[in-house]
Motif scaffolding. Structure first.
Motif, PDB file in Angstrom:
ATOM      1  N   ALA A 148       1.153   1.929   9.136  1.00 57.31           N
ATOM      2  CA  ALA A 148       2.158   1.191   9.900  1.00 57.31           C
ATOM      3  C   ALA A 148       3.522   1.850   9.828  1.00 57.31           C
ATOM      4  O   ALA A 148       4.339   1.715  10.745  1.00 57.31           O
ATOM      5  N   LEU A 149       3.773   2.576   8.764  1.00 57.51           N
ATOM      6  CA  LEU A 149       5.069   3.218   8.558  1.00 57.51           C
ATOM      7  C   LEU A 149       5.151   4.586   9.213  1.00 57.51           C
ATOM      8  O   LEU A 149       6.218   4.995   9.680  1.00 57.51           O
ATOM      9  N   SER A 150       4.032   5.292   9.284  1.00 56.06           N
ATOM     10  CA  SER A 150       4.085   6.702   9.671  1.00 56.06           C
ATOM     11  C   SER A 150       3.344   7.048  10.963  1.00 56.06           C
ATOM     12  O   SER A 150       3.438   8.189  11.424  1.00 56.06           O
ATOM     13  N   LEU A 151       2.615   6.102  11.541  1.00 59.00           N
ATOM     14  CA  LEU A 151       1.889   6.362  12.782  1.00 59.00           C
ATOM     15  C   LEU A 151       2.386   5.440  13.891  1.00 59.00           C
ATOM     16  O   LEU A 151       2.565   4.242  13.678  1.00 59.00           O
ATOM     17  N   ASP A 152       2.609   6.002  15.069  1.00 59.72           N
ATOM     18  CA  ASP A 152       3.051   5.228  16.228  1.00 59.72           C
ATOM     19  C   ASP A 152       1.859   4.824  17.082  1.00 59.72           C
ATOM     20  O   ASP A 152       0.855   5.555  17.158  1.00 59.72           O
TER      21      ASP A 152
END
Length: 268
Positions: free
Chosen positions: A201-205
């Motif tokens: 959730a923090l690093s993938l769009d």
């Protein structure tokens, strides 16, 4: 090569009184490095130990017989495939030995390697080569840069698609047949980042953020990966900014443990 990593206990684990079940480890081979991250199954009591066994096994197995930078692609791909199978076997042997040696363990408990269930992603970085081996839902990203251009990130080992079957663990039946591998020769290689699924959730769009259809799958967030690489180059590999990033408000959305381990080429 700058190597840095951090693990942060998830807010959901803190609230439930569970310990951190992620682990990471790196091994410097001189001219090459092995990276490994692992995520223990939250429902298994001994999965934190399983995660540590997984990264130990990955660094031990993938440090052996690493091909030379001048070797042919088929040498690298065959080595990675064999390394994935050896990793599963090494993990299972270590898990069985640990459970069998546990004081008071019954014969049934000693055989239940599922109690140590964990997923793993590991990478061998020998520029210009990268070989990634994965079992389960950890993921890997490769960074590249052309001289005078902005750095770019490429999701080369994505997590499984949402809605699919549950994650495969190193202890799952037939795990050796479900190892994923990826090998690339990349003269513009500038870094490699591995992460556990809590970091998604923090690093993938979502692909829609980049104007892509949903079936394109997740896209690595440039602000996360390239920003992290730039920070580590600037501070010489101090992992504290990475730890702070994994502890921020955006990271709290997942509730899961978060682990990131990266090797950044510092010649850029």
């Amino acid at each position: 090569m700058i190597v840095a990593g951090a693990v942060v206990q998830g807010t959901g684990h803190l609230a439930a009184g569970r310990g951190c079940q992620d682990a990471f480890k790196a091994a410097d081979l001189g001219g090459a490095v092995v990276l490994a991250v692992a995520d223990g199954a939250g429902s298994r009591e001994r999965s934190a130990l399983g995660a540590h066994l997984a990264v130990d096994a990955a660094c031990r197995v993938l440090a052996e017989g690493v091909p030379a930078a001048e070797d042919a692609p088929e040498v690298w791909t065959a080595w990675a495939a064999a390394g994935g199978a050896r990793l599963v076997a090494e993990y299972l042997g270590a898990a069985q030995a640990v459970l069998g040696a546990t004081a008071g363990a019954t014969a049934g408990e000693a055989a239940d390697v599922g109690a140590l269930a964990a997923t793993v992603a590991a990478a061998v970085v020998r520029p210009p080569w990268v070989a990634v081996v994965s079992v389960g839902d950890c993921f890997g990203t490769v960074l590249t840069r052309q001289a005078g251009a902005a750095e770019r990130c490429h999701l080369v080992m994505p997590p499984p698609a949402p809605g699919g079957p549950g994650p495969v663990f190193l202890s799952s039946p037939g795990a050796a047949l479900q190892v994923r591998t990826f090998v690339v020769w990349e003269p513009e290689l500038s870094g490699v980042v591995l992460a556990t699924d809590g970091c998604a959730a923090l690093s993938l769009d979502h692909p829609e953020v980049h104007g892509l259809p949903p079936e394109a799958g997740p896209v690595p967030a440039t602000r996360f990966f390239c920003g992290l690489a730039a920070t580590l180059r600037a501070n010489g590999g101090d992992a504290e900014p990475l730890r702070a990033l994994l502890s921020g408000p955006a990271a709290a959305r997942t509730g899961d443990d978060l682990t990131v381990l990266c090797a950044v080429l510092d010649g850029w």
